[in-house]
Each structure stands twice: as C-alpha cells, then as structure tokens.
Design an enzyme around this catalytic site. Structure first.
Site, PDB file in Angstrom:
ATOM      1  CG  ASN A 157      -0.409  -0.094   2.499  1.00 21.12           C
ATOM      2  OD1 ASN A 157       0.651  -0.676   2.673  1.00 21.12           O
ATOM      3  ND2 ASN A 157      -1.054   0.513   3.471  1.00 21.12           N
ATOM      4  N   GLY A 233       2.604  -5.605   7.433  1.00 20.10           N
ATOM      5  CA  GLY A 233       1.595  -6.332   6.664  1.00 20.10           C
ATOM      6  C   GLY A 233       0.438  -6.724   7.553  1.00 20.10           C
ATOM      7  CD  GLU A 253       5.183  -0.416  12.651  1.00 18.49           C
ATOM      8  OE1 GLU A 253       4.000  -0.010  12.708  1.00 18.49           O
ATOM      9  OE2 GLU A 253       6.062   0.022  13.396  1.00 18.49           O
ATOM     10  CB  CYS A 287      -1.947   0.395   8.442  1.00 15.76           C
ATOM     11  SG  CYS A 287      -0.658   1.627   8.342  1.00 15.76           S
TER      12      CYS A 287
HETATM   13  P1  NAP Z   1       0.252  -9.135   3.619  1.00 16.65           P
HETATM   14  O1  NAP Z   1      -0.598  -9.973   2.759  1.00 16.65           O
HETATM   15  O2  NAP Z   1       0.410  -9.539   5.041  1.00 16.65           O
HETATM   16  O3  NAP Z   1       1.687  -9.079   2.887  1.00 16.65           O
HETATM   17  C1  NAP Z   1       2.742  -8.294   3.376  1.00 16.65           C
HETATM   18  C2  NAP Z   1       4.060  -8.881   2.933  1.00 16.65           C
HETATM   19  O4  NAP Z   1       4.245 -10.164   3.548  1.00 16.65           O
HETATM   20  C3  NAP Z   1       4.145  -9.136   1.430  1.00 16.65           C
HETATM   21  O5  NAP Z   1       5.450  -8.871   0.976  1.00 16.65           O
HETATM   22  C4  NAP Z   1       3.832 -10.624   1.333  1.00 16.65           C
HETATM   23  O6  NAP Z   1       4.326 -11.221   0.170  1.00 16.65           O
HETATM   24  C5  NAP Z   1       4.562 -11.132   2.563  1.00 16.65           C
HETATM   25  N1  NAP Z   1       4.126 -12.444   3.040  1.00 16.65           N
HETATM   26  C6  NAP Z   1       2.946 -13.073   2.828  1.00 16.65           C
HETATM   27  N2  NAP Z   1       2.943 -14.284   3.453  1.00 16.65           N
HETATM   28  C7  NAP Z   1       4.156 -14.412   4.052  1.00 16.65           C
HETATM   29  C8  NAP Z   1       4.768 -15.437   4.844  1.00 16.65           C
HETATM   30  N3  NAP Z   1       4.129 -16.565   5.172  1.00 16.65           N
HETATM   31  N4  NAP Z   1       6.028 -15.240   5.301  1.00 16.65           N
HETATM   32  C9  NAP Z   1       6.700 -14.115   5.020  1.00 16.65           C
HETATM   33  N5  NAP Z   1       6.169 -13.104   4.248  1.00 16.65           N
HETATM   34  C10 NAP Z   1       4.908 -13.244   3.794  1.00 16.65           C
HETATM   35  O7  NAP Z   1      -0.231  -7.620   3.634  1.00 16.65           O
HETATM   36  P2  NAP Z   1      -0.705  -6.688   2.428  1.00 16.65           P
HETATM   37  O8  NAP Z   1      -2.010  -7.175   1.920  1.00 16.65           O
HETATM   38  O9  NAP Z   1       0.417  -6.509   1.462  1.00 16.65           O
HETATM   39  O10 NAP Z   1      -0.900  -5.304   3.200  1.00 16.65           O
HETATM   40  C11 NAP Z   1      -2.044  -5.000   3.922  1.00 16.65           C
HETATM   41  C12 NAP Z   1      -1.869  -5.174   5.410  1.00 16.65           C
HETATM   42  O11 NAP Z   1      -0.723  -4.461   5.857  1.00 16.65           O
HETATM   43  C13 NAP Z   1      -3.026  -4.587   6.188  1.00 16.65           C
HETATM   44  O12 NAP Z   1      -3.363  -5.436   7.253  1.00 16.65           O
HETATM   45  C14 NAP Z   1      -2.473  -3.263   6.705  1.00 16.65           C
HETATM   46  O13 NAP Z   1      -3.107  -2.742   7.831  1.00 16.65           O
HETATM   47  C15 NAP Z   1      -1.068  -3.653   6.980  1.00 16.65           C
HETATM   48  N6  NAP Z   1      -0.215  -2.456   7.037  1.00 16.65           N
HETATM   49  C16 NAP Z   1       0.269  -2.053   8.248  1.00 16.65           C
HETATM   50  C17 NAP Z   1       1.039  -0.899   8.333  1.00 16.65           C
HETATM   51  C18 NAP Z   1       1.615  -0.414   9.624  1.00 16.65           C
HETATM   52  O14 NAP Z   1       2.557   0.371   9.592  1.00 16.65           O
HETATM   53  N7  NAP Z   1       1.101  -0.834  10.764  1.00 16.65           N
HETATM   54  C19 NAP Z   1       1.311  -0.166   7.174  1.00 16.65           C
HETATM   55  C20 NAP Z   1       0.780  -0.619   5.962  1.00 16.65           C
HETATM   56  C21 NAP Z   1       0.030  -1.774   5.913  1.00 16.65           C
HETATM   57  P3  NAP Z   1       3.365 -11.385  -1.143  1.00 16.65           P
HETATM   58  O15 NAP Z   1       3.077 -10.013  -1.605  1.00 16.65           O
HETATM   59  O16 NAP Z   1       4.195 -12.179  -2.057  1.00 16.65           O
HETATM   60  O17 NAP Z   1       2.126 -12.100  -0.650  1.00 16.65           O
END
Ligand code: NAP
Length: 478
Positions: A157, A233, A253, A287
C-alpha cells in the site's frame, strides 16, 4: 537503469542485477497492461542474498557514521530529483492516484533524509557503576551496535515509504538487508536499490529479492543468519512470521480498524474534509484509514450530510490523471471481498448512504450508517474505501467503542475540551491518539506502531534505528 530495461526488471543480489528462470508480471492496476516482468527468486537466490548481506556486514557495520550519512544523503537527493517518474511508477503498479503517489514520494524523501541525519546520532551513555559497591573503581558505558542482517518484508500500500522506513534506519544503523517487497508492487523497491547503488552503497549491503511471501519471505524469516525481521503487513502473516522466526528481534507493523470521534465542539469545516481523505485516500488501503466514525448526536445530521456530499464529489478513475481521488484496489478479489462485506452489513440492517458499487477492481467510496459492532465492516479491518458512521450520546461511551477493538494502532478525537482529550488519551489502548485530527495523521520521525493485534515495536526513523540496534555494555577496570 544500470542495464535494467523498464519492462524487464532484475533482482539485486550482492551488488549485481540478475535474471532468473521464472518471471512474474507486474500489471498496471487500472488498465491491466503489463508494466514489467520481474524474476521470481528461487531458494538458491534467497540463500545467496542472505549470504551476501552476511558477508557485507563486518565492513559495512564499521563504516564511519559520516560515510553512512553521505550515502543516505546522496540517495535522498536522487529520490528527490526523480520524484515525478517514480510517482508515476507507483501510480501504475499500486493503482495509487498520482497526487497520493507524489505525496508518498515526498514522504519517502523525508524518511531517507531523517535516516541520513540519524546515522550521525547513534550513541550510548556512561553508567555510574560505583552506585553499587561491586562497581567501585570501574568505568562503565554502553554503545549501540547494529544487529546484523535485517530481513525486511513489506506490503503493497505504500510500496516505497514503508520500504524506506526499514531500509533507511537499517543503513543508518550499520545493518545489512535482504528486502522482499510485496509481489503486486515490487518495481519501486528495485528502483530504490538502483538509486542506492548509484549513491555508492557497497555491494551486498542491500539485496532485493522478489517472490511469493509464503516461499521467499518464509525462507528469509527462518534463516539463522538473519538477526532481525522487520515486517509490515497483515496480522495473520505477522503471527505466522513470529512463530517461524524463533530467537530473532522482530518488529511487526500490522493492521487496524481505526476509529475517530467527532464531538459537538469540533470544527466541522476542518473535520469533514480531513475525515473524507482519511477514509478514502488510496481507496482506504492505509493501515490507519478511518473505518469507524463516531459522531455526537448534536452534530450527526449536519456532519453526515456534509460528509456524504463530499464523498460523492470524489473523482474515480485512472490514477495517472492528476485530479483523480479514487483509483482501483490492489486486486479484484479484494474489491469483491469488501463489496461482499457491504452487502452483508446491509442484509443485517445497515443503511447505504453512498457508494457500494463495484466495477472490476474499483470500489466506489462507500458510507454506511445504522451499523452494529459485530458486523465485519466494524469489527474487522476493511482495508477498502469503506467507512461506517455511528451516532453516540455519551463521550465516555464513544471512547469505549473506539477502544473496543482487537487492534490498537491509532485513533482520532475531534474536541477542544482538554479534559475530554486527556480522558481519551488515558483510555484508548493504541500506539497513538490524535487530538483534533483523525486516526490517519502520521509524520515519518514520530514513533509509529501498534498495540494488541496491530503489532510489536515502533517505526519512525529514530525509533526504528533503536529496533535495528542492540546494546553492548563495556566495563573497564583501570
Ligand atoms: P500481507 O498480505 O500480510 O503481505 C505483506 C508482505 O508479507 C508481502 O510482501 C507478502 O508477500 C509477505 N508475506 C505473505 N505471506 C508471508 C509469509 N508466510 N512469510 C513471510 N512473508 C509473507 O499484507 P498486504 O495485503 O500486502 O498489506 C495489507 C496489510 O498491511 C493490512 O493489514 C495493513 O493494515 C497492513 N499495514 C500495516 C502498516 C503499519 O505500519 N502498521 C502499514 C501498511 C500496511 P506477497 O506479496 O508475495 O504475498
């Protein structure tokens, strides 16, 4: 592009750009056109990236602070000079409207600038050992030392600034890094590596590998040569990583379903447009997006009228057009999921005030009323252009409702009553409480992170530097 063609990106391992036998396609999220192909890292490539980071650590961790500062400073200047091109790339690969992509570039420049500055400030303290009888006649001090190899895993994002929040502090601290960006948005991270190469970062210090999180990310997290995992994530992936990482430092995060309260004394001229941006910027895929809006009954009719009117005026379309407010969501499946949550809420008694329509990846900005706490749109993280308005009578009850969440990242309270502000600050279990703003406020040097399911540890450059370092105690007996 150091040998990189825009349409055929490569992985960056040990200072070299390399292809691979398998490639994946990165598409423009609005048109569906191919923007570029990227090699998918296999296990051997991930191992080499970690080995390169490990091998580079002894010399990079000893590079003087002023040299780490210089590299980061030079990279900051290069980002600044290439803002427009890089923002257009983010607009295409992330589907982020250009004005928000440019805002992300500006913030990323600032994150790298703060990191360059922070490189010069890392220091320890003396310890008055003679406060204990056993410490008499001894000299004590502690220093901050880099942890080692950092595995950085980032979401789609904010595909540059959330990478910057890991790479900037890690390089400032003297750590080496293996980065795995989100598979939907890997291009801007590879352009970042190119900029660091140009800025003089030694080979192996930063490595970027691309591929499915469950394979590439999983391998990085489990590797014993990695000393720290810095993840941004979703909560389920964060929990899976913690289980896998074992005895490593971790920063998590994670998500939120942010709430903001509008008290009767709020300045509606300021609150309405700010809350609209907070709910719908980047199609709600932030987020700290505003998802639950609690409005006092005395101003509910007026606030809701103005809020819905401003929401209906948002322009939906191609992110590359300068005046667009709402672009596509990252994947059609995500838009379908959010649309289903809206339908389910309506079936359970919610009222649709505007939006609710979906065209492919685009979900029109949606406002719901008459919701209840158990509906998915209220109790889970929507991560979509979707906000629910709840009318309340008692401020204490509104604060309780904002806090009644499995998440705890940030919350907002519009009030000019200092007692109410402190009441909310005291009772909301979150990483941040914003007074006279919505949950979405963030600048890149403040401590940022969540409690409960929203995570562990803090980012924000100086705080991330702490997370990338550990303390070494020194005692000298003269
Ligand atoms: P996500 O599906 O959790 O993916 C985040 C990253 O983790 C991606 O690079 C993903 O790779 C990788 N990943 C997935 N499964 C994994 C595993 N088993 N082991 C290691 N890495 C793995 O999140 P998203 O859909 O990209 O982002 C949305 C989420 O991020 C929301 O929940 C949002 O609130 C959160 N977020 C939090 C913050 C904060 O600062 N608190 C900021 C922004 C977003 P792939 O892309 O290859 O699946």
């Amino acid at each position: 592009m150091s040998g990189l063609e825009p349409s055929a990106y490569k992985l960056f391992i040990d200072g070299k750009w390399e292809g691979g036998s398998r490639v994946m396609t990165v598409i423009d999220k609005f048109t569906g056109e191919c923007v570029a192909t990227v090699p998918v890292a296999d296990g051997e490539a991930v191992d080499r990236a970690i080995a390169a980071a490990r091998a580079a650590f002894p010399s990079y961790s000893r590079l003087p602070a002023h040299k780490r500062h210089e590299i980061l400073q030079k990279a900051t200047q290069l980002f600044d000079a290439r803002k427009d091109v890089l923002a257009a790339l983010i607009a295409r690969e992330a589907g982020k409207p250009l004005k928000y992509a440019l805002a992300e570039l500006n913030r990323s420049v600032e994150t790298f600038r703060f990191s360059a500055e922070e490189a010069k400030r890392i220091h320890g303290e003396t310890v008055p050992l003679d406060a204990s009888v056993a410490g008499e006649g001894r000299i004590g001090f502690w220093v901050r030392v880099p942890v080692g190899v950092v595995a950085a895993i980032t979401p789609f994002n904010f595909p540059l600034n959330l990478v910057a929040h890991k790479i900037g502090p890690a390089l400032a601290a003297g750590c080496t890094v293996v980065l795995k960006p989100a598979s939907t948005t890997p291009l801007i991270a590879l352009r970042m590596a190119e900029i660091f190469e140009e800025a003089g970062l030694p080979p192996g210090v930063l490595n970027v590998v691309v591929g499915p999180g469950g394979v590439v990310g999983d391998r990085m997290v489990a590797d014993p040569r990695v000393s720290k995992v810095s993840f941004t994530g979703s909560p389920p992936v964060g929990e899976a990583i913690i289980r896998k990482a074992g005895l490593k430092k971790v920063t998590m995060e994670l998500g939120n379903n942010s709430g903001t309260i509008i008290e009767p004394d709020a300045d509606l001229d300021a609150a309405v447009p700010r809350c609209v941006v907070s709910a719908f910027a980047n199609s709600g895929q932030v987020c700290i997006s505003l998802q639950r809006l609690y409005v006092h009954r005395d101003v509910a009719v007026e606030f809701t009228r103005r809020f819905v009117e401003a929401t209906k005026a948002l322009k939906v379309g191609n992110p590359l057009d300068h005046d667009i407010d709402i672009g596509p969501m990252i994947e059609e499946g995500e838009a379908i999921r959010a649309e289903a949550w809206i339908r389910e809420a309506i079936d359970q008694g919610a009222t649709l005030l505007c939006g609710g329509k979906r065209e492919g990846r685009i979900l029109y900005p949606t406002v719901l009323a008459d919701v209840s706490p158990a509906m998915k749109v209220m109790c889970e993280e929507a991560f979509a252009p979707l906000v629910s308005i709840v009318i309340y009578d008692s401020f204490e009850e509104a604060v309780r409702l904002v806090d009644d969440s499995p998440f705890g990242l940030q919350a907002g309270i519009y009030t000019n009553d200092i007692k109410k502000a402190f009441y909310a600050i005291d009772r909301i279990d979150a990483g941040g409480v914003m007074i006279n703003d919505s949950s979405i406020f963030r600048v890149d040097h403040m401590p940022y992170g969540g409690n409960k399911l929203s995570g562990l540890g803090r980012e924000g450059v100086p705080f991330a530097v702490e997370e990338m370092t550990t303390i070494k105690m020194v005692m000298i007996k003269p």
